[in-house]
Design a protein around this motif. Structure first.
Motif, short mmCIF file in Angstrom:
data_model
loop_
_atom_site.label_atom_id
_atom_site.label_comp_id
_atom_site.label_asym_id
_atom_site.label_seq_id
_atom_site.Cartn_x
_atom_site.Cartn_y
_atom_site.Cartn_z
N ALA A 15 10.89 10.62 6.39
CA ALA A 15 11.14 11.97 5.87
C ALA A 15 12.44 12.01 5.08
O ALA A 15 12.52 12.66 4.02
N GLY A 16 13.46 11.32 5.57
CA GLY A 16 14.74 11.29 4.87
C GLY A 16 14.64 10.63 3.51
O GLY A 16 15.27 11.07 2.54
N VAL A 17 13.84 9.57 3.42
CA VAL A 17 13.65 8.87 2.15
C VAL A 17 13.03 9.81 1.11
O VAL A 17 13.48 9.87 -0.04
N VAL A 18 12.02 10.56 1.51
CA VAL A 18 11.35 11.47 0.58
C VAL A 18 12.28 12.61 0.15
O VAL A 18 12.36 12.96 -1.03
N ALA A 19 13.00 13.18 1.11
CA ALA A 19 13.92 14.29 0.78
C ALA A 19 15.02 13.81 -0.17
O ALA A 19 15.36 14.51 -1.14
N ALA A 20 15.58 12.63 0.10
CA ALA A 20 16.64 12.10 -0.76
C ALA A 20 16.09 11.69 -2.12
O ALA A 20 16.70 11.96 -3.16
N LEU A 41 17.66 22.31 0.70
CA LEU A 41 16.33 22.83 0.40
C LEU A 41 15.25 21.76 0.48
O LEU A 41 14.14 22.01 0.97
N ASN A 42 15.56 20.55 0.00
CA ASN A 42 14.56 19.49 0.04
C ASN A 42 14.12 19.18 1.47
O ASN A 42 12.95 18.86 1.73
N CYS A 43 15.05 19.25 2.41
CA CYS A 43 14.73 18.97 3.81
C CYS A 43 13.77 20.02 4.37
O CYS A 43 12.84 19.70 5.11
N PHE A 44 13.98 21.27 4.01
CA PHE A 44 13.09 22.34 4.46
C PHE A 44 11.70 22.17 3.85
O PHE A 44 10.69 22.43 4.50
N VAL A 45 11.66 21.73 2.59
CA VAL A 45 10.37 21.55 1.92
C VAL A 45 9.57 20.44 2.60
O VAL A 45 8.37 20.59 2.87
N VAL A 46 10.23 19.31 2.89
CA VAL A 46 9.54 18.19 3.54
C VAL A 46 9.03 18.61 4.92
O VAL A 46 7.89 18.31 5.30
N ALA A 47 9.87 19.33 5.66
CA ALA A 47 9.45 19.80 6.99
C ALA A 47 8.30 20.80 6.88
O ALA A 47 7.41 20.83 7.74
N LEU A 78 6.93 17.21 11.61
CA LEU A 78 8.37 16.95 11.48
C LEU A 78 9.13 18.27 11.55
O LEU A 78 8.76 19.24 10.89
N SER A 79 10.19 18.29 12.33
CA SER A 79 11.07 19.47 12.36
C SER A 79 12.14 19.31 11.29
O SER A 79 12.38 18.21 10.78
N PHE A 87 16.82 16.27 8.57
CA PHE A 87 18.26 16.18 8.37
C PHE A 87 18.83 14.89 8.99
O PHE A 87 19.72 14.25 8.42
N LYS A 88 18.32 14.50 10.16
CA LYS A 88 18.77 13.25 10.77
C LYS A 88 18.35 12.05 9.94
O LYS A 88 19.11 11.09 9.77
N GLY A 89 17.14 12.09 9.39
CA GLY A 89 16.66 10.98 8.59
C GLY A 89 17.39 10.82 7.27
O GLY A 89 17.50 9.71 6.74
#
Length: 467
Positions: A156-161, A417-423, A429-430, A435-437
């Protein structure tokens, strides 16, 4: 109370409204209107009988802003860039990009994650929206990574970043907005984003490989693709290459002659090419309708923010707050480079509480003149400047730095915002998981920003070729 004091009070009120949760467009428009009324009434000596006159003048002044500014030909770039991204999604370019990157790169440690970053960078070359990029690859890349045993937070972190790369790699809506606010050349700013955007993607990729080597269970490599399969996946990337070449040739002709046209014309032709490709791949009316509606919604949101903020900017001009801030900044007993670093750190903090576009629109009218003053002014030569570059080049360099900071803010808590979109796309995924990823990518972004500050040539090489 003088105009500077009024400016500070109204700006403080604006920040309170934003932190309280009011939309930036409405908060900025309201603050700007109140500020204009206050300033005009102050000029009338706070005469109660003349408050109506002050209100009328303020409303007329604010009312001139939306049409006069948004009628700009340059702003037509924004909907065309956004439309390219949505059409590319319905044309199947995103899946084709990911498949090509997977076949060529997945064999390295953390290969699927690296493939995702490179695919998002490629999609960023036809999309001006980071949020859309994150949403698309959350659906495509995360299931693939989970299927081979990737840690879900890391995936999830990879996609958000990776989604943040769309803010920097042209076509970029944020770069266009920056150019309009500071009245700089859009074409040169778009050119300047290519190398830093690619550099950011490479840094992300190296970070992923390093993490996968140290923590082998995080992202296992994927092997088994033949050379025939790899080359067979490349044709799906042809439309993206075509759009990139068109944008470059319409901004700066690499063949040594005049550019083929304006960036706006390049964006329109790029959208037409992707549209034709989408039709060829079977896009139906329902999908075209969705692409047009999503483009209209995002464009309306961006234009609304611009309207509201420009009313606030008009108020700042009457309050002379940008000039006062520039005088204060240049009077500090610190080196210009140290002041610049402090400004970038302030953006990192501010981005924790505001969206990227709103943050830049609200701060640039005050911060940009101060940075230009630090360098020696708008017309300073490279030899006489503080940062070793002319005024126009400093404007481009600072633009890339603040847009990169805006990228950084798309993944920082609590607003990222990207983290909220992925979740939101992945119910398993929460937001906390995402955010941790994404935490390791803070290091990559910090390194990238440090390199862009230390070596401005990374940013300025292509714009310098354009003259």
């Amino acid at each position: 109370m003088d105009t500077i004091d009024i400016g500070l009070w109204v700006t403080g009120g604006l920040l309170v409204l934003v932190v309280a949760g009011m939309r930036v467009a409405f908060a900025a428009g309201l603050a700007g209107l109140v500020g204009l009324v206050w300033i005009f009434w102050a000029k009338f000596g706070y005469d109660p009988e003349r408050f109506g006159k002050a209100l009328t003048v303020a409303v007329k002044t604010a009312g001139q802003v939306p049409h006069s500014k948004v009628a700009s030909h340059t702003l037509s770039l924004i909907p065309t860039f956004i439309l390219i991204g949505y059409l590319a999604y319905y044309a199947g370019l995103t899946r084709a990009l990911f498949e090509a990157a997977k076949r060529w790169v997945a064999w390295v440690p953390g290969g699927l994650a690296v493939s995702t970053v490179f695919a998002t960078a490629g999609f960023a070359a036809v999309s001006g929206a980071s949020v859309a990029t994150s949403a698309v690859f959350a659906r495509i890349a995360i299931p693939e990574m989970l299927k081979v045993g990737y840690n879900k937070r890391f995936a999830a972190g990879v996609v958000a970043a990776g989604g943040t790369l769309a803010s920097l790699i042209p076509p970029s809506a944020i770069l266009v907005i920056y150019a309009i606010i500071v009245e700089q050349d859009v074409g040169k700013l778009l050119l300047a984003g290519f190398i830093p955007g690619a550099f950011s993607a490479i840094v992300y990729g190296l970070l992923i490989i390093g993490i996968a080597v140290i923590f082998k269970s995080v992202g296992p490599p994927v092997t088994g693709f033949s050379w025939k399969q790899r080359f067979a996946a490349l044709p799906g990337a042809i439309p993206i290459v075509a759009v990139i070449l068109i944008i470059i040739c319409f901004v700066y002709n690499p063949f040594g002659e005049k550019a083929w046209g304006t960036p706006t014309e390049g964006g329109a032709i790029g959208a037409f090419i992707v549209f034709c490709f989408a039709l060829f791949h079977g896009m139906r009316w329902a999908e075209l309708k969705s692409a047009l509606l999503e483009t209209a919604k995002l464009t309306a949101m961006i234009f609304s923010i611009i309207w509201g903020v420009l009313i606030y900017v008009r108020f700042l001009g009457f309050a002379d707050l940008p000039g006062a801030f520039s005088d204060w900044i240049t009077g500090l007993e610190m080196s210009p480079m140290m002041i610049l670093i402090c400004i970038l750190l302030a953006y990192a903090v501010l981005g924790m509480f505001m969206d990227a576009i709103g943050m830049l629109l609200l701060t640039l009218p005050v911060v940009y003149p101060a940075v230009m003053a630090l360098n020696g002014g708008e017309t300073v030569s490279a030899a006489d400047s503080a940062f070793g570059m002319s005024g126009p080049m400093c404007a481009i360099w600072f633009g890339i730095l603040v847009v990169k900071m805006a990228e950084f803010c798309l993944i920082t808590p609590p607003i990222g915002l990207n983290c909220f979109v992925v979740a939101g796309v992945r119910p398993d995924l929460s937001v906390q998981d995402v955010f941790k990823g994404v935490t390791p990518f803070f290091i990559a972004d910090a390194l990238t920003i440090a390199m862009l500050v230390a070596f401005p040539g990374i940013v300025l090489y292509l714009p310098s070729l354009a003259g």
